[in-house]
Scaffold this motif. Structure first.
Motif, mmCIF file in Angstrom:
data_model
loop_
_atom_site.group_PDB
_atom_site.id
_atom_site.type_symbol
_atom_site.label_atom_id
_atom_site.label_comp_id
_atom_site.label_asym_id
_atom_site.label_seq_id
_atom_site.Cartn_x
_atom_site.Cartn_y
_atom_site.Cartn_z
ATOM 1 N N VAL A 87 1.830 39.112 -13.172
ATOM 2 C CA VAL A 87 2.000 37.845 -13.887
ATOM 3 C C VAL A 87 2.445 38.173 -15.314
ATOM 4 O O VAL A 87 1.715 38.819 -16.066
ATOM 5 C CB VAL A 87 0.704 37.020 -13.891
ATOM 6 N N LEU A 88 3.662 37.767 -15.680
ATOM 7 C CA LEU A 88 4.239 38.073 -16.987
ATOM 8 C C LEU A 88 4.412 36.810 -17.809
ATOM 9 O O LEU A 88 4.648 35.720 -17.266
ATOM 10 C CB LEU A 88 5.597 38.757 -16.832
ATOM 11 N N CYS A 89 4.307 36.970 -19.125
ATOM 12 C CA CYS A 89 4.605 35.879 -20.052
ATOM 13 C C CYS A 89 6.112 35.937 -20.354
ATOM 14 O O CYS A 89 6.627 36.961 -20.816
ATOM 15 C CB CYS A 89 3.790 36.048 -21.333
ATOM 16 N N THR A 90 6.835 34.869 -20.060
ATOM 17 C CA THR A 90 8.292 34.860 -20.229
ATOM 18 C C THR A 90 8.736 33.651 -21.048
ATOM 19 O O THR A 90 8.048 32.624 -21.107
ATOM 20 C CB THR A 90 9.002 34.821 -18.872
ATOM 21 N N SER A 91 9.893 33.804 -21.651
ATOM 22 C CA SER A 91 10.505 32.714 -22.418
ATOM 23 C C SER A 91 11.283 31.808 -21.473
ATOM 24 O O SER A 91 11.893 32.269 -20.508
ATOM 25 C CB SER A 91 11.447 33.295 -23.481
ATOM 26 N N THR A 92 11.243 30.497 -21.779
ATOM 27 C CA THR A 92 12.013 29.542 -20.973
ATOM 28 C C THR A 92 13.329 29.159 -21.645
ATOM 29 O O THR A 92 14.041 28.282 -21.150
ATOM 30 C CB THR A 92 11.181 28.270 -20.709
ATOM 31 N N ASP A 93 13.647 29.820 -22.774
ATOM 32 C CA ASP A 93 14.949 29.576 -23.401
ATOM 33 C C ASP A 93 16.055 30.087 -22.481
ATOM 34 O O ASP A 93 15.852 31.054 -21.727
ATOM 35 C CB ASP A 93 15.036 30.293 -24.754
ATOM 36 N N PRO A 94 17.234 29.472 -22.521
ATOM 37 C CA PRO A 94 18.350 29.966 -21.696
ATOM 38 C C PRO A 94 18.652 31.423 -22.033
ATOM 39 O O PRO A 94 18.653 31.805 -23.215
ATOM 40 C CB PRO A 94 19.509 29.051 -22.065
ATOM 41 N N PRO A 95 18.863 32.267 -21.039
ATOM 42 C CA PRO A 95 19.170 33.681 -21.325
ATOM 43 C C PRO A 95 20.508 33.801 -22.045
ATOM 44 O O PRO A 95 21.421 32.999 -21.831
ATOM 45 C CB PRO A 95 19.204 34.320 -19.943
ATOM 46 N N PRO A 96 20.616 34.802 -22.896
ATOM 47 C CA PRO A 96 21.890 34.994 -23.605
ATOM 48 C C PRO A 96 22.996 35.386 -22.623
ATOM 49 O O PRO A 96 22.725 35.758 -21.481
ATOM 50 C CB PRO A 96 21.577 36.133 -24.581
ATOM 51 N N PRO A 97 24.234 35.265 -23.037
ATOM 52 C CA PRO A 97 25.353 35.627 -22.150
ATOM 53 C C PRO A 97 25.221 37.059 -21.641
ATOM 54 O O PRO A 97 24.873 37.975 -22.384
ATOM 55 C CB PRO A 97 26.583 35.463 -23.061
ATOM 56 N N GLY A 98 25.466 37.240 -20.367
ATOM 57 C CA GLY A 98 25.379 38.559 -19.753
ATOM 58 C C GLY A 98 24.027 38.873 -19.139
ATOM 59 O O GLY A 98 23.878 39.907 -18.487
#
Length: 333
Positions: A87-98
């Protein structure tokens, strides 16, 4: 003819609630021909540059979330086990290009969010019934002789304890997974010296002279004639034992007894040495009791899949045990 003017509509909804979205609005070049009539014109007919039709919105960062990974396999192939996941803490912001995956953040970034469990119990199938088998070491048997030097033996057999607490003998291969005790099965034994052959002492008694642990000494020689005869010495005493009584059980370990009495010339006496007194009881019939053969003609399988029931260890279930009686009976052999 005057030029047109730009007609600007309201901004639409933002495409994202956080992390940077965009919104649009309608912008059109128009000309009013009357108080209530407006004509649409082509964009080049408006002299002023057009207002923006698209703009960025909700550019603030999105709150982080816990992202659970796939569950692992159960830790056990049968019975109750445990499975785990990351279980990881992740960002929900759109991933950068690539990049296609969300950015991983420190766990502290998700401190205010309830974290999903990283492990849980799991159950694949019921384990087959384990039989509680063990090696059984018997007690030492009687000495091979009744006097002098002999030997004693004992045996080791594979057995299991039934619900009544009694041991039932099994084939040795049933205990192949249990360490076998490394003990001696034979040892020497030394009893009292064997007496010389002689006749029974006078008197009537139910004990056999051949079963005496110590024979009485020979009678004293006749007293020589004396002018004044002396009183005769007291008669010799010795232990005498009766034959062993019948064993209390026919198998499975019992006790048998016998009478032991101190005699002098066939009559009860005192003065026999206590350390040499023969035992009054001993173990007998210590062999396992034979198991009665099951001759239940009405015991049969009602379904074609009954042979699978013992493999899954559900013979103890009332329905399976009755409907698959034959297969369950064979599984206990």
């Amino acid at each position: 003819m005057p030029g047109g003017v730009w007609s600007v509509g309201e901004w639409g909804a933002c495409s994202r609630s956080c992390g940077g979205g965009d919104q649009t609005r309608q912008v059109q070049c128009v000309q009013r021909t009357s108080h209530s009539n407006v004509d649409a014109l082509a964009d080049p007919q408006c002299v002023q540059p057009p207002p923006g039709r698209r703009q960025a919105c909700n550019v603030h960062s999105c709150p982080p979330v816990w992202s659970p990974g796939p569950w692992s396999q159960c830790s056990r192939l049968c019975g109750k086990g445990l499975r785990k996941r990351t279980v990881l803490c992740t960002s929900t912001d759109p991933p950068p290009p690539g990049r296609t995956h969300a950015r991983t953040l420190p766990d502290s970034s998700c401190a205010g969010v309830l974290k999903p469990s990283g492990q849980e119990s799991c159950f694949v199938k019921r384990c087959p019934k384990q039989r509680k088998v063990q090696w059984f070491v018997s007690t030492w048997q009687e000495c091979s002789v009744t006097c002098g030097r002999g030997s004693q033996t004992r045996f080791i057999k594979c057995a299991e304890k039934d619900t009544a607490g009694k041991y039932r003998e099994l084939a040795a291969k049933k205990c192949h997974h249990v360490p076998k005790p490394s003990v001696a099965l034979q040892r020497p034994c030394v009893l009292a010296d064997c007496p010389p052959a002689r006749t029974s002492p006078p008197g009537h008694y139910p004990w056999s002279p051949r079963q005496r642990l110590h024979p009485p000494p020979p009678p004293p020689p006749p007293a020589k004639p004396q002018p004044q005869p002396k009183p005769p010495p007291p008669p010799p005493t010795d232990w005498y034992s009766s034959p062993w009584a019948q064993c209390s059980v026919s198998c499975g370990g019992g006790v048998q007894t016998r009478a032991v009495q101190c005699l002098a010339q066939g009559k009860p006496a005192s003065g026999c040495p206590a350390p040499t007194k023969p035992s009054v009881s001993q173990a007998c019939n210590t062999s396992f009791c034979p198991q009665p053969e099951k001759k239940d003609l009405g015991c049969k399988d009602q379904f074609s899949w009954c042979h699978l029931v013992p493999q899954h260890g559900v013979c103890s279930h009332k329905f399976y045990g009755k409907q698959c009686c034959k297969s369950c009976s064979h599984s206990n052999l």
